[in-house]
Design an enzyme around this catalytic site. Sequence first.
Site, short mmCIF file in Angstrom:
data_model
loop_
_atom_site.label_atom_id
_atom_site.label_comp_id
_atom_site.label_asym_id
_atom_site.label_seq_id
_atom_site.Cartn_x
_atom_site.Cartn_y
_atom_site.Cartn_z
N LYS A 146 10.14 7.04 17.41
CA LYS A 146 11.45 6.65 16.90
C LYS A 146 11.81 7.28 15.57
CE LYS A 146 11.94 2.13 18.97
NZ LYS A 146 11.97 0.70 18.65
N ARG A 162 -12.91 3.22 10.08
CA ARG A 162 -12.64 2.47 8.84
C ARG A 162 -13.91 1.87 8.24
NH1 ARG A 162 -6.70 -0.44 9.57
NH2 ARG A 162 -5.57 1.35 8.73
N GLY A 191 -2.34 5.90 12.66
CA GLY A 191 -3.24 5.54 13.77
C GLY A 191 -3.16 6.49 14.96
N GLY A 247 0.56 2.38 7.80
CA GLY A 247 1.76 2.04 7.03
C GLY A 247 1.71 2.57 5.61
C1 3PG Z 1 -3.24 -1.22 8.65
O1 3PG Z 1 -3.90 -1.33 9.69
O2 3PG Z 1 -2.27 -0.45 8.56
C2 3PG Z 1 -3.66 -2.01 7.45
O3 3PG Z 1 -4.88 -2.63 7.66
C3 3PG Z 1 -2.59 -3.00 7.07
O4 3PG Z 1 -2.41 -3.93 8.10
P1 3PG Z 1 -1.04 -4.70 8.21
O5 3PG Z 1 -0.01 -3.72 8.68
O6 3PG Z 1 -1.26 -5.83 9.18
O7 3PG Z 1 -0.70 -5.22 6.82
MG MG Z 2 -0.17 -1.59 10.29
#
Ligand code: 3PG
Ligand code: MG
Length: 407
Positions: free
Chosen positions: A204, A43, A361, A384
Amino acid sequence: MTRSGQASPFPTIDDAILTNKRVLVRVDLNVPMENGRITDLTRIDRVLANIREISQKGAKVIILSHLGRPKNGPEAETSLKSVAVALEHELGQMVYFASDCVGPVAKSAVSALRNGEILLLENTRFHPGETKNDPAFVNELAELGDIYVNDAFSTSHRAHASTEGIARKLPAYAGRTMQRELEMLTGMLAHPERPMAAIVGGAKVSTKLELLGNLMRKVEFLFIGGGMANTFLAASGKKIGKSLCEIQLAETARRIMADADEANCQLILPVDAVVATRFEPNASCRAVDIDSVGDDDMILDIGPRTISKLVGVLAAARTVVWNGPVGAFETPPFQTGTVAIAKVAAVLTRTKSLETIAGGGDTIAALNQASAFNDFTYVSTAGGAFLEWLEGKILPGVEALRAQKAA
Ligand code: 3PG
Ligand code: MG
């Protein structure tokens, strides 16, 4: 210009005059950490070029980011201080750090900046106004800059002060990382080379219902693997032994299969599996046909026949989008299926017969394990936000940029 040759639907830094300006740049420095050490620099590396470009154009670069999910104000574990050191190292340029992102500390750090210099402000989530998108906090942030650049696609699913509120307050532009991400993602999903396949894995089904619903309308082949495949197998009457399963979603799974059929999307489930009676590293395991899973077995990876079937799908497809590992890849030897698929996809991408896009991730960790990361056409560092984009949702951070272009 976008990949499809049209003008970008959001303003980019090409549209901004940056020289002599205080530019607030939102990046995603929410990096994985273990015992205070950064374990993956992806990142950070992604946002370097954009920061350099803005600095070289003679702006004062003021960087905003969150780290983790602090709930009660400042804390040592989620301070960006050590990230500032890593950022400075990767940039090869001095990065100043201010221990607060608003108020007198931030103001005096900003006013000390000269053109071209770079300042990282402390974790925006140390203030409750950030996640609440509180107008007073938005104003405090906005006071620090003349221009706002959002280079954090991976946080654009959050309507927070530093991702959404501020874009409606200052002239706002997409940074280079955001620009490329949007161009790749929208281009590849809106105008894919067909046939298109999706590989969806992970533990899931419950977290991926909307994703499956949206994807089946876009792709010709939808392969479901990982723990979530077990729910589909059980819903189709297969015995899955002691495998992970959300049996309460069996009816939902059957509906998804029927909907896919109606949408002319070929939904593909594992035809064999690697099973073990214990889930632990190097557990003794065997490959069985999907009709021969024993009462005490746990399905932990796809088997060789499923791998061959998936290789066939990849060979037939021109585009593939991938989210989620197809087995318990963190625990050897259950990475085998995921790694094999990643390697085949990488080779097909190298030989230009396939465009590959991946995100999330776990998926990134799996691609790294297979040394396939750099071969993929595009790997999103978003988790997300990538999922919500695949679900067809509107991302508030992106929407705020688009609104500026329309205004
Ligand atoms: C992530 O790691 O998906 C982003 O940085 C957003 O983080 P968060 O899910 O804590 O909002
Ligand atoms: Mg996240």
